[in-house]
Design an enzyme around this catalytic site. Structure first.
Site: not given
Ligand code: UDX
Ligand code: UDX
Length: 468
Positions: A154, A279, A346
């Site tokens: 990202e 992840c 997250r």
């Protein structure tokens, strides 16, 4: 080619936009109606460099949006599955979204299709996807299931996708491999890179990227093993940073010396407050669970996770050492996203730390270039949000740097010092040189390096011999 991408999140949306840029016709599918409506209206639901350009180029032409998996599958010859695979309580990947998408895809298989796992999934998922599609009455000759793991990060997702180190395709026969070779041909034959409108090439691009063809199971494992290895690299250097702190060595110098060994490499050796995101935490746990299920006790991964969690606690202790008590203290916080360049929060170590500091009674004023909207949805009402790093620093007892945004590494230090009530910076990402900070009049704490003080005195050696 006609491609469907099911799941338009951080991975699916980027993959779909990039496939369109390679010249394919893409249907992006999602079951989140507000997200679809926003995408159709030209809004971009995530902060990701170059994504607005790509969506602007292809929206409504090569890129359309749908909530109908079956119809999208019917219209496409390749269907990428990129729905989330969140962790369950026991740390395994929750594959229920993948299963329900597989069921829906089966209804749309009217001629030969390749169903491709793009989400990070445990080994054997392809077997299950195949079984689910067969159970729903699909002719086995009409489809193959392949794995094509995605390695994008990202923040640099578009360039990572278009300029990958490698493309891995896991197939158990030639037919799906040929289809996937065709999907990626503009990258592997280099034609994409000749185009005047190609997305600009990043440093270190390996052009054209190699295409690695493996069995489906190997491809599934390559993804888990890669993420686990990178997480291990980060935990390793964080552990080394802790040793540096206890003996008075400088982890930046150690990283330089270690990372220049080409067998080791300097990337992903930045110590800090630990890895976060959607992840690494999830995938290390899931890989651990996969290994356990297969009869191998992968305890190295337990330690990777333990060091990562410890890193946050060590940072909290550092804040205490710098400020003594926290109740009522005003703290400026730079960074809420789990890493720089994204609005994703997250598993963000920054959010974890903000919450811990609030619990101890500190008052927080936070700034993040992209993640404040998302953070507002989950943060307790006590946090104030600032419009700039300087506003976050204004009248604060100390400034904490929690995300490695480039903008935070280039602050006007004079202005920063004037804004702060006390010139104390506690940097969880090692964005500054301690000597420079001391010369600029700051007391500066970082990870794996001695604290630096304005008068140039190295960190105090305590009576018991430990360093502050
Ligand atoms: C992806 C991968 O899927 C995950 O396995 C990998 O480890 C990280 O990247 P990501 O793109 O970050 O996940 O997830 P998210 O942003 O949550 O996107 C998933 C999308 O799928 C969402 O837009 C969600 O609405 C959609 N979805 C989910 C469906 O369309 N159908 C479903 O049944 C479930
Ligand atoms: C990761 C993988 O890099 C990517 O290949 C995979 O497809 C998805 O998972 P991502 O989570 O987007 O990508 O970001 P990444 O750049 O890997 O950073 C993950 C976390 O590790 C962040 O919290 C980051 O701050 C931290 N990190 C990274 C470090 O603490 N030190 C480093 O040296 C590198």
């Amino acid at each position: 080619m006609r491609i469907a991408v099911v799941g338009s999140g951080y991975v699916g949306l980027v993959a779909g936009a990039c496939f369109a840029d390679l010249g394919h016709d893409v249907i992006l599918v999602d079951n989140d109606q507000p997200k679809l409506a926003a995408l159709r209206n030209g809004q971009i639901p995530i902060h990701e460099k170059f994504l607005p350009e790509l969506l602007g180029r292809h929206r409504g032409h090569r890129l359309t949006f749908s909530d109908d998996v079956k119809e999208a599958a019917r219209l496409s010859s390749v269907i990428f599955v990129a729905v989330g695979t969140p962790p369950t309580e026991s740390g395994e990947a929750d594959l229920s979204y993948v299963e329900s998408v597989a069921r829906e895809i089966s209804g749309g298989i009217n001629d030969y299709k390749v169903v491709v796992e793009k989400s990070t999934v445990p080994v054997y998922t392809s077997d299950w996807v195949r079984r689910i599609i067969l159970r729903n009455g699909t002719d086995p000759d009409l489809f193959d299931v392949s794995s094509n793991p995605e390695f994008l990060r990202e923040g640099t997702a578009v360039t990572d996708f278009l300029f990958p180190d490698r493309i891995v395709i896991g197939c158990d026969s030639d037919r799906p491999a040929d289809v996937l070779r065709e999907v990626y041909a503009p990258l592997t034959n280099g034609s994409y890179y000749q185009r005047a409108d190609a997305i600009p090439q990043p440093d270190r691009a390996s052009i054209p990227p190699p295409l690695i063809v493996t069995s489906t199971k190997s491809a599934e494992l390559i993804k888990h093993a890669s993420n686990a290895f990178l997480a291990m690299k980060i935990s390793f250097i964080n552990a080394v940073a802790s040793v540096c702190e206890s003996v008075g060595a400088n982890v930046s110098q150690v990283v330089h010396g270690v990372g220049t060994d080409s067998r080791i490499g300097s990337r992903f050796l930045n110590p800090g407050i630990g890895y976060g995101g959607s992840c690494f935490p999830k995938d290390v746990m899931a890989f651990r669970a996969v290994a356990r299920e297969g009869g191998y006790d992968f305890r190295l991964l337990d330690e990777v996770m333990r060091i990562n969690e410890d890193q946050r606690q060590r940072f909290l202790r550092k804040v205490h050492r710098a400020l003594w008590t926290l109740r009522g203290k005003n703290l400026g916080v730079l960074g809420l996203a789990f890493k720089g360049g994204t609005d994703d929060i997250r598993e963000s170590p920054a959010l974890f730390l903000v919450q811990a500091l609030l619990q101890e009674g500190s008052k927080i004023t936070a700034y993040d270039p992209a993640a404040m909207e998302r953070a507002k949805e989950v943060m307790p009402s006590g946090v104030r949000f600032a419009n700039s790093p300087y506003e976050a620093a204004h009248d604060a007892d100390a400034l904490l740097i929690l995300t490695e945004w480039e903008e935070f590494a280039n602050l006007n230090l004079n202005r920063l010092r004037q804004e702060l009530k006390y010139p104390i910076v506690i940097d969880g990402r090692n964005l500054y040189d301690p000597e420079v900070m001391a010369a600029q009049g700051f007391t500066y704490y970082s990870v794996g390096r001695d604290a630096a003080h304005p008068d140039g005195v190295p960190s105090a050696v305590l009576k018991n011999g430990k360093r502050a």
